[in-house]
Write a protein that holds these residues in place. Structure first.
Motif, PDB file in Angstrom:
ATOM      1  N   UNK A   7       0.812  -1.481   0.101  1.00 18.88           N
ATOM      2  CA  UNK A   7       0.032   0.124   0.088  1.00 18.88           C
ATOM      3  C   UNK A   7       0.881   1.126   0.052  1.00 18.88           C
ATOM      4  N   UNK A   8       2.006   1.382   0.852  1.00 23.17           N
ATOM      5  CA  UNK A   8       2.792   2.600   0.811  1.00 23.17           C
ATOM      6  C   UNK A   8       3.386   2.552  -0.243  1.00 23.17           C
ATOM      7  N   UNK A   9       3.946   1.446  -0.965  1.00 21.03           N
ATOM      8  CA  UNK A   9       4.662   1.422  -2.494  1.00 21.03           C
ATOM      9  C   UNK A   9       3.541   2.366  -3.532  1.00 21.03           C
ATOM     10  N   UNK A  10       2.430   1.840  -3.352  1.00 21.42           N
ATOM     11  CA  UNK A  10       1.338   2.333  -4.451  1.00 21.42           C
ATOM     12  C   UNK A  10       1.309   3.924  -4.124  1.00 21.42           C
ATOM     13  N   UNK A  11       1.223   4.259  -2.844  1.00 14.06           N
ATOM     14  CA  UNK A  11       0.692   5.805  -2.617  1.00 14.06           C
ATOM     15  C   UNK A  11       2.094   6.395  -3.129  1.00 14.06           C
ATOM     16  N   UNK A  12       3.552   6.082  -3.049  1.00 12.52           N
ATOM     17  CA  UNK A  12       4.610   6.767  -3.397  1.00 12.52           C
ATOM     18  C   UNK A  12       4.797   6.744  -4.808  1.00 12.52           C
ATOM     19  N   UNK A  13       4.332   5.613  -5.588  1.00 13.32           N
ATOM     20  CA  UNK A  13       4.326   5.712  -6.916  1.00 13.32           C
ATOM     21  C   UNK A  13       3.483   6.447  -7.680  1.00 13.32           C
ATOM     22  N   UNK A  14       2.140   6.550  -6.865  1.00 16.05           N
ATOM     23  CA  UNK A  14       1.093   7.541  -7.713  1.00 16.05           C
ATOM     24  C   UNK A  14       1.580   8.945  -7.279  1.00 16.05           C
TER      25      UNK A  14
END
Length: 202
Positions: free
Chosen positions: A34-41
């Motif tokens: 979830x954190x990775x998705x937030x950072x990438x977006x």
């Protein structure tokens, strides 16, 4: 004041919904992903905002050089600023809203809605109708409802307002009975003819 409270409530509601959605996604796919998705977006949104911002600035400069008013591009610049703030805010909902404001295919309809229902009514209210050209140009509203006919009613316009002292529009031919007319009686004509008769005798 009611409108301001609604805006504040909306600003507080979006982060709350975003936090709840993040918790839900984290329980489904795990916190690290979830954190990775937030950072990438967030990174993707910032890159898109930067690219679209440069394109918008170039378009504004070109239109100004051609003597045109870049109204749509100025609105695009404002929407891109909002998109940048949304993408920087941690959360999937805010990132999705920011990306929607970045892409031209989705930004153009949003821009049209903001222009027609927010910007134009506000400027119209501040300028008295000059933004849309809905300016009252019907003259003086005689009889209180604007339906008076200057030629038929003999309404006057002057320092005293409609019907006051200072001059009449349409003369006294429209008044019945000659109440407001300046009557020139027969004596005035007799005096004028007498003066002419005396000049002839001399």
């Amino acid at each position: 004041m009611g409108g301001m409270y609604r805006y504040i409530a909306a600003l507080l509601l979006v982060p709350l919904l975003d936090s709840l959605f993040l918790v839900f996604v984290a329980t489904q796919i795990g916190a690290p992903l979830t954190i990775l998705i937030v950072v990438m977006t967030a990174l993707l949104g910032m890159l898109l905002v930067r690219a679209e911002g440069r394109h918008t600035i170039r378009t504004i400069q070109r239109k100004l050089a051609e003597g045109e008013i870049p109204t749509n591009e100025i609105l695009d610049g404002g929407l891109l600023l909002v998109a940048g703030a949304l993408t920087l805010t941690p959360g999937l909902v805010t990132d999705a809203l920011g990306i929607l404001l970045v892409f031209p295919l989705t930004r153009i309809p949003i821009r049209a809605v903001v222009r027609d229902y927010v910007v134009v009514p506000y400027i119209d209210k501040q300028t008295g109708g000059f933004a849309t050209g809905n300016v009252y140009i019907g003259g003086f509203p005689f009889d209180g409802d604007g339906s008076g006919d200057a030629a038929g009613t003999g309404a006057s316009v002057g320092p005293g307002g409609p019907g006051g002292i200072g001059g009449s529009v349409g003369g006294s031919s429209g008044s019945e009975g000659g109440e407001d007319a300046y009557d020139l009686n027969e004596e005035a004509y007799e005096i004028e003819w007498e003066d002419e008769d005396e000049d002839r005798e001399e």
